[in-house]
Write an enzyme that holds these catalytic residues in place. Structure first.
Site, PDB file in Angstrom:
ATOM      1  N   GLY A  12       0.772  -1.236   0.000  1.00 23.77           N
ATOM      2  CA  GLY A  12       0.000   0.000   0.000  1.00 23.77           C
ATOM      3  C   GLY A  12       0.800   1.281   0.000  1.00 23.77           C
ATOM      4  O   GLY A  12       0.296   2.328   0.402  1.00 23.77           O
ATOM      5  N   SER A  13       2.052   1.237  -0.475  1.00 25.22           N
ATOM      6  CA  SER A  13       2.798   2.500  -0.497  1.00 25.22           C
ATOM      7  C   SER A  13       2.226   3.450  -1.556  1.00 25.22           C
ATOM      8  O   SER A  13       2.192   4.668  -1.345  1.00 25.22           O
ATOM      9  CB  SER A  13       4.297   2.259  -0.717  1.00 25.22           C
ATOM     10  OG  SER A  13       4.547   1.755  -2.002  1.00 25.22           O
ATOM     11  N   ASN A  14       1.729   2.911  -2.658  1.00 27.92           N
ATOM     12  CA  ASN A  14       1.086   3.787  -3.657  1.00 27.92           C
ATOM     13  C   ASN A  14      -0.256   4.304  -3.136  1.00 27.92           C
ATOM     14  O   ASN A  14      -0.619   5.457  -3.391  1.00 27.92           O
ATOM     15  CB  ASN A  14       0.901   3.052  -4.985  1.00 27.92           C
ATOM     16  CG  ASN A  14       2.196   3.014  -5.775  1.00 27.92           C
ATOM     17  OD1 ASN A  14       2.601   4.003  -6.359  1.00 27.92           O
ATOM     18  ND2 ASN A  14       2.868   1.867  -5.756  1.00 27.92           N
ATOM     19  N   ARG A  91      -5.171  -8.750  -9.334  1.00 23.28           N
ATOM     20  CA  ARG A  91      -6.313  -9.496  -9.845  1.00 23.28           C
ATOM     21  C   ARG A  91      -6.823  -8.828 -11.110  1.00 23.28           C
ATOM     22  O   ARG A  91      -6.825  -7.594 -11.198  1.00 23.28           O
ATOM     23  CB  ARG A  91      -7.393  -9.431  -8.759  1.00 23.28           C
ATOM     24  CG  ARG A  91      -8.514 -10.389  -8.870  1.00 23.28           C
ATOM     25  CD  ARG A  91      -9.268 -10.421  -7.555  1.00 23.28           C
ATOM     26  NE  ARG A  91      -8.469 -11.080  -6.518  1.00 23.28           N
ATOM     27  CZ  ARG A  91      -8.336 -12.396  -6.395  1.00 23.28           C
ATOM     28  NH1 ARG A  91      -8.982 -13.205  -7.203  1.00 23.28           N
ATOM     29  NH2 ARG A  91      -7.580 -12.917  -5.450  1.00 23.28           N
ATOM     30  N   HIS A 109       1.943   0.062 -13.241  1.00 20.52           N
ATOM     31  CA  HIS A 109       2.705  -1.179 -13.438  1.00 20.52           C
ATOM     32  C   HIS A 109       4.202  -0.860 -13.424  1.00 20.52           C
ATOM     33  O   HIS A 109       4.636   0.108 -14.058  1.00 20.52           O
ATOM     34  CB  HIS A 109       2.304  -1.824 -14.762  1.00 20.52           C
ATOM     35  CG  HIS A 109       2.987  -3.139 -14.980  1.00 20.52           C
ATOM     36  ND1 HIS A 109       2.620  -4.288 -14.299  1.00 20.52           N
ATOM     37  CD2 HIS A 109       4.038  -3.477 -15.753  1.00 20.52           C
ATOM     38  CE1 HIS A 109       3.415  -5.271 -14.672  1.00 20.52           C
ATOM     39  NE2 HIS A 109       4.287  -4.816 -15.545  1.00 20.52           N
TER      40      HIS A 109
HETATM   41  C1  GRF Z   1       3.798  -1.387  -7.391  1.00 18.91           C
HETATM   42  O1  GRF Z   1       5.111  -1.622  -7.800  1.00 18.91           O
HETATM   43  C2  GRF Z   1       2.872  -1.308  -8.559  1.00 18.91           C
HETATM   44  O2  GRF Z   1       3.492  -0.814  -9.718  1.00 18.91           O
HETATM   45  C3  GRF Z   1       2.478  -2.745  -8.766  1.00 18.91           C
HETATM   46  O3  GRF Z   1       2.388  -3.275  -7.475  1.00 18.91           O
HETATM   47  C4  GRF Z   1       3.249  -2.561  -6.595  1.00 18.91           C
HETATM   48  C5  GRF Z   1       2.435  -2.131  -5.407  1.00 18.91           C
HETATM   49  O4  GRF Z   1       3.233  -1.601  -4.393  1.00 18.91           O
HETATM   50  N1  GRF Z   1       1.273  -2.842  -9.534  1.00 18.91           N
HETATM   51  P1  GRF Z   1       2.554  -0.917  -3.129  1.00 18.91           P
HETATM   52  O5  GRF Z   1       1.621  -1.953  -2.508  1.00 18.91           O
HETATM   53  O6  GRF Z   1       1.804   0.279  -3.598  1.00 18.91           O
HETATM   54  O7  GRF Z   1       3.674  -0.581  -2.184  1.00 18.91           O
END
Ligand code: GRF
Length: 202
Positions: A12-14, A91, A109
């Site tokens: 969940g860092s994004n 998913r 991605h």
């Molecule tokens: C990211 O590298 C994103 O590009 C990919 O999954 C990863 C998720 O990382 N789809 P986080 O959970 O947001 O840290």
């Protein structure tokens, strides 16, 4: 103010970067829901800590994918969500959600698509010996990381890079590029309401 949901399965860092950007006003939207398909995933605690409602459900507890996605859809409608950002959601999105949110679902991605779609993109780029990889933001369609590309940023692969060191640099780029791209998309009058064949966002 647009109301968006983030879908995530992992760290969940994004998710955190998007929430921060929405709260600071960089993204003109409110994150009103986290959808998570993995009970116990660390992203859930992050949402709870920031006071964002969570819908967490394991798809295997539903009779099929349609039933699972209908349950997700009910929650999205309840929260008046008009826009979805996938952030590490492991998913494929099925027709139930795709038809309900046409051209309103985007994904991030960790590669320069169309190179290295699917799982383990960072490790596969390293194994392939490419010198440049990166990050892609794209619209979601029924394929694996195959929808139209919205934004990309390159990340150089350095001598001696490991999956860990490269992942860290890719993540740093993701946390800037995703909020920036969402901000640009959501500032448009009709952000996802145009068809692919017509004028593109960028
Ligand atoms: C990211 O590298 C994103 O590009 C990919 O999954 C990863 C998720 O990382 N789809 P986080 O959970 O947001 O840290």
């Amino acid at each position: 103010m647009r109301r968006m949901a983030v879908f995530a399965s992992g760290t969940g860092s994004n998710f955190e970067a998007i929430v921060r950007a929405a709260r600071s006003g960089q993204i003109p939207a409110k994150v009103v829901l986290l959808v998570c398909d993995r009970p116990g995933a660390p992203v859930i605690a992050k949402a709870q800590a920031t006071g964002i409602p969570v819908f967490v459900a394991a798809p295997k507890t539903f009779p099929d994918k349609v039933a699972y996605e209908r349950a997700v859809l009910a929650r999205l409608h309840e929260k008046d969500v008009t826009f979805i950002a996938l952030a590490g959601y492991m998913r494929l999105i099925g027709p139930t959600l795709l038809n309900a949110y046409p051209e309103r679902i985007v994904n991030i991605h960790p590669s320069l698509l169309p190179a290295f779609p699917g799982r383990n993109a960072i490790a596969r780029a390293l194994e392939a010996g490419v010198k440049v990889t990166g990050v892609t933001i794209h619209y979601v369609d029924s394929g694996i990381d195959s929808g139209p590309i919205i934004a990309q940023r390159a990340v150089e692969i350095l001598e001696g890079d490991t999956v860990e060191t490269l992942s860290e640099r890719i993540h740093r780029v993701e946390h800037v590029l995703y909020p920036e791209t969402l901000a640009r998309l959501l500032k448009k009058e009709n952000p996802m309401g145009i068809t692919y064949a017509k004028e593109r966002m960028f």
